[in-house]
Scaffold this active site. Sequence first.
Site, PDB file in Angstrom:
ATOM      1  N   GLU A  79     -17.995   0.669 -15.165  1.00  0.00           N
ATOM      2  CA  GLU A  79     -17.803   1.837 -14.286  1.00  0.00           C
ATOM      3  C   GLU A  79     -17.984   1.467 -12.810  1.00  0.00           C
ATOM      4  OE1 GLU A  79     -16.643   4.501 -15.525  1.00  0.00           O
ATOM      5  OE2 GLU A  79     -17.408   4.755 -17.556  1.00  0.00           O
ATOM      6  N   HIS A 115     -25.494   6.740 -14.243  1.00  0.00           N
ATOM      7  CA  HIS A 115     -24.704   7.351 -15.323  1.00  0.00           C
ATOM      8  C   HIS A 115     -25.426   7.164 -16.647  1.00  0.00           C
ATOM      9  CE1 HIS A 115     -21.623   8.205 -18.220  1.00  0.00           C
ATOM     10  NE2 HIS A 115     -21.515   6.939 -18.573  1.00  0.00           N
ATOM     11  N   HIS A 160     -26.012   8.945 -20.993  1.00  0.00           N
ATOM     12  CA  HIS A 160     -25.425   9.692 -22.118  1.00  0.00           C
ATOM     13  C   HIS A 160     -26.463  10.619 -22.769  1.00  0.00           C
ATOM     14  CE1 HIS A 160     -22.421   6.084 -22.851  1.00  0.00           C
ATOM     15  NE2 HIS A 160     -22.172   6.726 -21.731  1.00  0.00           N
ATOM     16  N   GLU A 166     -36.508  26.629 -11.650  1.00  0.00           N
ATOM     17  CA  GLU A 166     -36.443  25.732 -10.498  1.00  0.00           C
ATOM     18  C   GLU A 166     -35.143  24.922 -10.406  1.00  0.00           C
ATOM     19  OE1 GLU A 166     -40.249  23.843  -9.824  1.00  0.00           O
ATOM     20  OE2 GLU A 166     -41.204  25.801  -9.946  1.00  0.00           O
TER      21      GLU A 166
HETATM   22  O1  2HA Z   1     -19.176   4.864 -19.411  1.00  0.00           O
HETATM   23  O2  2HA Z   1     -21.547   4.230 -20.376  1.00  0.00           O
HETATM   24  O3  2HA Z   1     -21.092   1.709 -21.810  1.00  0.00           O
HETATM   25  C1  2HA Z   1     -19.361   3.578 -19.852  1.00  0.00           C
HETATM   26  C2  2HA Z   1     -20.753   3.332 -20.247  1.00  0.00           C
HETATM   27  C3  2HA Z   1     -21.163   1.951 -20.470  1.00  0.00           C
HETATM   28 ZN    ZN Z   2     -20.758   6.172 -20.324  1.00  0.00          ZN
END
Ligand code: 2HA
Ligand code: ZN
Length: 272
Positions: free
Chosen positions: A116, A140, A142, A170
Amino acid sequence: MRITEMEFVEGFIRVTEDGFKKGWHERNGGNFSYRIKPEDVTAIRSELKPSSHFTPIGVSVPNLGGEYFLVTGSGKFMRNVSLCPEDNIAIVYIDEKGENYSIVWGLEKGGTPTSEFPTHLMNHSIKKELTKGKYRVIYHSHPVNIIALTFVLPLEDKVFTRALWEMMTECPVIFPDGVGVVPWMVPGGRDIAIATGKLMKKYDVAIWAHHGIFCAGEDFDNTFGLMDTVEKSAEICVKVLAMGGKRQTIPVQGFRDLAKDFNIDLAEEFLD
Ligand code: 2HA
Ligand code: ZN
């Protein structure tokens, strides 16, 4: 001073550890980058290995020309960063044109910066300009609950912003501009970089449908804290939906009163 003993490297590694413990980084999921301060570059310069091998970034970021970034490696596991930083993260130099990068430290067993990286750099570029250099972090991950919500709520900035603001008093104070939503897209390419960049001109948080969260901030604490707040609010939202949905919530006037008392500029477009 050894690079791994520098405060900014320790701070970076702490985020990767904490994010893994939160369950946001299965396998090689997620990525993280930091625009290094000039005084820190000076302090470690003797440890960097200038390289003549440059790789195209894939996007053009002229205002990042000459900058150095600390970044996680493509395919590397967040879990492993603290165990062996040298093999899993890298310091990268951006050429003066802002079009190519070279690795000057780290990824000792080979590798490249995160897949990314174009999205990270494009958004570093946007945030550097908008905040006059204050923002240095792009993160970033997940997280389970925000991803779950993208299967249920309409993929609209307004719907997600209001849902997240309402779940924890908040939240509007922590992200008064709201959050943006990117529809499902193939990760890692130019298109997702551009779509995310559009949102980052307005927000510090972009939710990637069926994928995760992308956020920007001034420093490690604020950026990690933002991710954590958004995901916690999403968790409450998931529980509320699972219990049959809201029976009551914070009134619209309540948000306006909150904004006044906390002296924040709350995006009015999400209140009507
Ligand atoms: O978006 O999160 O694996 C790609 C990732 C890396
Ligand atoms: Zn990702």
